[in-house]
Design an enzyme around this catalytic site. Structure first.
Site, PDB file in Angstrom:
ATOM      1  N   TYR A  93       0.905  -0.991  -0.050  1.00 48.16           N
ATOM      2  CA  TYR A  93       0.002  -0.028  -0.111  1.00 48.16           C
ATOM      3  C   TYR A  93       0.592   1.186  -0.066  1.00 48.16           C
ATOM      4  CZ  TYR A  93      -4.294   2.387  -0.230  1.00 48.16           C
ATOM      5  OH  TYR A  93      -5.462   2.905  -0.697  1.00 48.16           O
ATOM      6  N   ARG A 146      -8.634  11.631  -7.467  1.00 47.66           N
ATOM      7  CA  ARG A 146      -7.632  12.316  -6.369  1.00 47.66           C
ATOM      8  C   ARG A 146      -6.856  11.039  -5.715  1.00 47.66           C
ATOM      9  NH1 ARG A 146      -8.086  12.405  -0.843  1.00 47.66           N
ATOM     10  NH2 ARG A 146      -6.875  10.406  -1.374  1.00 47.66           N
ATOM     11  N   LYS A 164      -6.374  -1.683  -1.404  1.00 53.43           N
ATOM     12  CA  LYS A 164      -7.105  -1.483  -0.204  1.00 53.43           C
ATOM     13  C   LYS A 164      -7.727  -2.823   0.299  1.00 53.43           C
ATOM     14  CE  LYS A 164      -8.115   2.199   2.259  1.00 53.43           C
ATOM     15  NZ  LYS A 164      -7.626   3.435   2.019  1.00 53.43           N
ATOM     16  N   GLU A 235     -13.487   5.665  -2.401  1.00 50.88           N
ATOM     17  CA  GLU A 235     -11.914   5.840  -2.063  1.00 50.88           C
ATOM     18  C   GLU A 235     -11.445   6.795  -3.164  1.00 50.88           C
ATOM     19  OE1 GLU A 235     -10.431   4.394   0.410  1.00 50.88           O
ATOM     20  OE2 GLU A 235      -8.536   5.355  -0.149  1.00 50.88           O
ATOM     21  N   ASP A 236     -10.717   7.851  -2.811  1.00 51.31           N
ATOM     22  CA  ASP A 236      -9.961   8.583  -3.736  1.00 51.31           C
ATOM     23  C   ASP A 236     -10.634   9.163  -4.828  1.00 51.31           C
ATOM     24  OD1 ASP A 236      -7.855   8.297  -2.079  1.00 51.31           O
ATOM     25  OD2 ASP A 236      -6.610   7.267  -3.484  1.00 51.31           O
ATOM     26  N   ASP A 258     -13.568   6.086   3.201  1.00 52.39           N
ATOM     27  CA  ASP A 258     -12.418   5.942   3.790  1.00 52.39           C
ATOM     28  C   ASP A 258     -11.610   7.377   3.974  1.00 52.39           C
ATOM     29  OD1 ASP A 258     -10.786   4.358   5.690  1.00 52.39           O
ATOM     30  OD2 ASP A 258      -9.194   4.449   4.124  1.00 52.39           O
ATOM     31  N   ASP A 259     -11.358   7.919   2.851  1.00 48.19           N
ATOM     32  CA  ASP A 259     -10.554   9.393   3.144  1.00 48.19           C
ATOM     33  C   ASP A 259     -11.216  10.284   4.063  1.00 48.19           C
ATOM     34  OD1 ASP A 259      -8.928   8.284   0.635  1.00 48.19           O
ATOM     35  OD2 ASP A 259     -10.958   8.750  -0.496  1.00 48.19           O
ATOM     36  N   ASN A 398       0.248  11.712   2.292  1.00 49.12           N
ATOM     37  CA  ASN A 398       0.885  10.740   1.516  1.00 49.12           C
ATOM     38  C   ASN A 398       1.113  11.078   0.224  1.00 49.12           C
ATOM     39  OD1 ASN A 398       0.742   8.980   3.729  1.00 49.12           O
ATOM     40  ND2 ASN A 398      -1.378   8.403   3.499  1.00 49.12           N
TER      41      ASN A 398
HETATM   42  P1  NAD Z   1      -8.362  17.158  -0.529  1.00 51.72           P
HETATM   43  O1  NAD Z   1      -7.788  17.418  -1.880  1.00 51.72           O
HETATM   44  O2  NAD Z   1      -9.636  16.883  -0.226  1.00 51.72           O
HETATM   45  O3  NAD Z   1      -7.774  18.362   0.517  1.00 51.72           O
HETATM   46  C1  NAD Z   1      -6.568  19.067   0.536  1.00 51.72           C
HETATM   47  C2  NAD Z   1      -6.602  20.304   1.196  1.00 51.72           C
HETATM   48  O4  NAD Z   1      -5.319  20.911   1.378  1.00 51.72           O
HETATM   49  C3  NAD Z   1      -7.614  21.305   0.436  1.00 51.72           C
HETATM   50  O5  NAD Z   1      -8.422  21.864   1.473  1.00 51.72           O
HETATM   51  C4  NAD Z   1      -6.618  22.273   0.119  1.00 51.72           C
HETATM   52  O6  NAD Z   1      -7.286  23.622   0.096  1.00 51.72           O
HETATM   53  C5  NAD Z   1      -5.656  22.375   0.990  1.00 51.72           C
HETATM   54  N1  NAD Z   1      -4.296  22.732   0.513  1.00 51.72           N
HETATM   55  C6  NAD Z   1      -3.692  22.620  -0.606  1.00 51.72           C
HETATM   56  N2  NAD Z   1      -2.682  23.499  -0.690  1.00 51.72           N
HETATM   57  C7  NAD Z   1      -2.399  24.149   0.424  1.00 51.72           C
HETATM   58  C8  NAD Z   1      -1.221  24.990   1.025  1.00 51.72           C
HETATM   59  N3  NAD Z   1      -0.334  25.159   0.233  1.00 51.72           N
HETATM   60  N4  NAD Z   1      -1.335  25.394   2.418  1.00 51.72           N
HETATM   61  C9  NAD Z   1      -2.703  24.738   3.268  1.00 51.72           C
HETATM   62  N5  NAD Z   1      -3.662  23.838   2.496  1.00 51.72           N
HETATM   63  C10 NAD Z   1      -3.430  23.706   1.422  1.00 51.72           C
HETATM   64  O7  NAD Z   1      -7.330  15.854  -0.057  1.00 51.72           O
HETATM   65  P2  NAD Z   1      -7.604  15.098   1.207  1.00 51.72           P
HETATM   66  O8  NAD Z   1      -8.240  13.758   0.862  1.00 51.72           O
HETATM   67  O9  NAD Z   1      -7.938  15.951   2.508  1.00 51.72           O
HETATM   68  O10 NAD Z   1      -5.885  14.607   1.565  1.00 51.72           O
HETATM   69  C11 NAD Z   1      -5.187  15.624   1.769  1.00 51.72           C
HETATM   70  C12 NAD Z   1      -3.682  14.662   2.173  1.00 51.72           C
HETATM   71  O11 NAD Z   1      -3.977  13.987   3.376  1.00 51.72           O
HETATM   72  C13 NAD Z   1      -3.113  13.656   0.986  1.00 51.72           C
HETATM   73  O12 NAD Z   1      -1.657  14.052   1.052  1.00 51.72           O
HETATM   74  C14 NAD Z   1      -3.114  12.587   1.610  1.00 51.72           C
HETATM   75  O13 NAD Z   1      -2.529  11.486   1.064  1.00 51.72           O
HETATM   76  C15 NAD Z   1      -3.482  12.504   2.977  1.00 51.72           C
HETATM   77  N6  NAD Z   1      -4.343  11.670   3.864  1.00 51.72           N
HETATM   78  C16 NAD Z   1      -3.524  10.817   4.815  1.00 51.72           C
HETATM   79  C17 NAD Z   1      -4.426   9.987   5.554  1.00 51.72           C
HETATM   80  C18 NAD Z   1      -3.663   9.075   6.511  1.00 51.72           C
HETATM   81  O14 NAD Z   1      -2.434   9.262   6.605  1.00 51.72           O
HETATM   82  N7  NAD Z   1      -4.139   8.298   7.282  1.00 51.72           N
HETATM   83  C19 NAD Z   1      -5.569   9.712   5.211  1.00 51.72           C
HETATM   84  C20 NAD Z   1      -6.239  10.435   4.393  1.00 51.72           C
HETATM   85  C21 NAD Z   1      -5.424  11.467   3.585  1.00 51.72           C
END
Ligand code: NAD
Length: 549
Positions: A93, A146, A164, A235-236, A258-259, A398
């Site tokens: 993963y 995404r 997954k 997912e994504d 899940d996200d 990630n």
């Molecule tokens: P998303 O696209 O829904 O949200 C991203 C957010 O980041 C948006 O609100 C955007 O405005 C903001 N953003 C972008 N550039 C920015 C900046 N320079 N400064 C401040 N904010 C900024 O994506 P998501 O699903 O919320 O995922 C975001 C990240 O979290 C991804 O990298 C994903 O891999 C990670 N994630 C980690 C886990 C985990 O570790 N368990 C789980 C889910 C998502």
């Protein structure tokens, strides 16, 4: 028992045992001569394969090796993965799966799962009918918009549902034949990908608006008809669609995202165990999120639900969660905020940078879910260390290349006082003679157990109370030894125990809230254990003729 014989049996990855077919099976099933003479136990097969896997030069090569093992022998694949989960999870993963999606054409030889494309509109039902297993219980679906923090990868996103679902099986024992990975290929706006000769998907821009909505509705209706007991995990998906689909469907079918919800649960679990280290209960914490997307808002909503559960008023709980997005602090005076951010838009002067926000809000925890690497700068970390004895630093983006800071940066930037967790794995860090073990806020602690609980109870809905219970169960399984080295999640090697415990709690909620479609078993923990797939070879002769191991 099977009607297959000879080469057809060897070519069926769900039945194939390779060199472990017994003498009796070889005789009865036309296998004599098609296999080398020595009959091996599964233990011996694992011992033979492992060095070959470890000798692969890169994680992506290891990934390809594992995928080809899965293509040949599903049981052996799961035996290997379950026994070496901590080592193989990052291969199977995140972070490797992201690269696998980017190079999907090179890595996947044999098609797996179902592709439903924009051209299937009007006949999605027929596509689902082509799946060979009828009793599907867990579907993971993506539209590839995404993928992790990597953006729009179109049909190449298929690596995600496949990976997954492998984790559902490896971490919680959801049986492989109950799992179905699906990619909705609605085109891609990634023009570079679309124009590349190796691209496997439709070479057209993404469907949007009414055409997209109609395809999704047709798909969901068809799933309900063909697999009425299945849980549908989104997912994504892109930000807007993810929130809209969840809002629309969560009270109508058995579904979750899940996200949004899984991430929320694993993060809440981390915060609850972090509070054992900081001595500050959740209800007294101020949280500052970098990123106000699916992950950030999902976490905020579940944290608020938990604070309310602890007796706090809704508005007070919301005021403890602050968000910085790409345009700065989310505040009341902003006019550019979509609905999901507005509930966290508090009265505050406009603030542009994260550092200014930290200085003004003095949060107990900063939670990075922005996909923007290196945004937890030394100044931000130093400010956190200035305001709190044990600042909580969660760099969840990630893959590893997108993390807001590395583990070393977090410990070094806070004089070794940070309680740190990340989304992708980081190795332990020795700082000024002390070794810190970073926790990995991996959603795999949560979703497999939730899925298993939903399956055992035959739950008709997946509720936020299930995710909150999963978080509490996870936090309760963090030992004092874990905390002593700074780890706020249990070791991944205990994940099947974690999933088992979460499944019990989730099923219990389903029964208590009238959401279960299966009869309540007298002994729920035993029923959950019994439902867990074990990767052992079963006799194909109708009686057990296998040596142990
Ligand atoms: P998303 O696209 O829904 O949200 C991203 C957010 O980041 C948006 O609100 C955007 O405005 C903001 N953003 C972008 N550039 C920015 C900046 N320079 N400064 C401040 N904010 C900024 O994506 P998501 O699903 O919320 O995922 C975001 C990240 O979290 C991804 O990298 C994903 O891999 C990670 N994630 C980690 C886990 C985990 O570790 N368990 C789980 C889910 C998502």
């Amino acid at each position: 028992m099977t009607t297959k014989r000879g080469a057809a049996l060897l070519n069926d990855p769900e039945l194939n045992k390779g060199t472990a077919f017994t003498e009796a099976e070889r005789e009865a099933l036309g296998l004599r001569g098609l296999l080398p003479p020595r009959v091996m136990t599964q233990d011996e097969q694992v011992a033979r394969i492992l060095p070959g896997l470890r000798a692969r030069p890169t994680p992506l090569d290891q990934y390809a090796y594992l995928v080809s093992l899965h293509d040949r022998n599903v049981t052996l694949f799961y035996r290997l993965v379950i026994e070496h989960l901590e080592e193989l999870m990052p291969v199977l993963y995140t972070p490797t799966v992201g690269q696998a999606c980017e190079e999907f054409g090179r890595v996947f030889r044999r098609s797996r799962g179902l592709y439903i494309s924009a051209e299937d509109a009007g006949r999605v039902r027929d596509v689902l009918a082509n799946w060979s297993h009828d009793d599907v219980r867990m579907i993971v679906v993506t539209d590839g918009e995404r993928i992790l923090g990597l953006g729009d990868l179109g049909a190449n996103g298929m690596g995600i549902p496949i990976g997954k679902l492998m984790l559902y099986t490896a971490c919680a024992g959801v049986s492989p034949e109950r799992c179905l990975p699906i990619t909705l290929d609605v085109g891609t706006d990634n023009t570079l990908l679309r124009e590349s000769t190796a691209y496997i998907g439709l070479r057209q821009p993404r469907l949007r608006g009414a055409a997209y909505d109609a395809l999704l509705t047709e798909f969901i209706d068809a799933v309900q008809e063909r697999f009425p007991m299945a849980c549908l995990q989104f997912e994504d998906f892109g930000n807007h669609n993810a929130f809209t689909l969840l809002e629309h469907w969560r009270d109508r079918i058995c579904t979750f995202n899940d996200d949004i919800q899984g991430t929320a649960s694993v993060t809440l679990g981390g915060l609850l165990s972090a509070s054992r280290l900081t001595g500050i209960p959740l209800r007294d914490m101020r949280l500052l999120f970098l990123g106000a997307g699916e992950a950030g808002i999902g976490i905020g909503d579940l944290v608020v639900e938990e604070m309310v559960e602890e007796g706090m008023a809704l508005e007070d709980a919301r005021r403890r969660c602050w968000f910085v997005d790409s345009r700065g602090l989310v505040v009341r005076s902003r006019t550019d905020l979509p609905a999901h951010k507005q509930r966290y838009a508090h009265e505050h002067a406009p603030v542009q940078s994260l550092l200014e926000a930290v200085d003004s809000i003095r949060p107990h925890a900063i939670i990075g879910v922005s996909g923007q690497p290196s945004t937890f700068t030394p100044s931000v970390l130093a400010a956190m260390a200035r305001y709190h004895e044990r600042p909580i630093i969660m760099a969840l983006s990630n893959p590893t290349s997108k993390a807001e800071c590395t583990a070393r940066e977090a410990y070094a930037g806070t004089e070794g006082r940070a309680v740190f967790a990340s989304g992708s794995p980081f190795a332990p860090v020795t700082y000024k003679g002390r070794t810190h073990v970073p926790g990995q806020g991996n959603n795999a602690y949560i979703f497999p157990g939730v899925g298993l609980g939903v399956i055992v109870a035959g739950a008709s809905r997946v509720t936020d109370s299930m995710f909150a219970a999963a978080a509490r169960t996870l936090a309760a399984m963090v030992s004092e030894d874990d905390l002593a080295v700074g780890r706020i999640y249990p070791s991944l090697s205990h994940i099947r125990r974690v999933s088992h415990a979460i499944a019990i709690e989730v099923a219990r909620i389903a029964y208590d809230q009238g959401l279960a479609r299966h009869e309540r078993p007298a002994d729920l923990p035993a029923a959950v254990s019994a439902a867990m797939y074990e990767p052992v070879y079963r006799s194909l002769l109708g009686h057990t003729d296998h040596p142990a191991g």
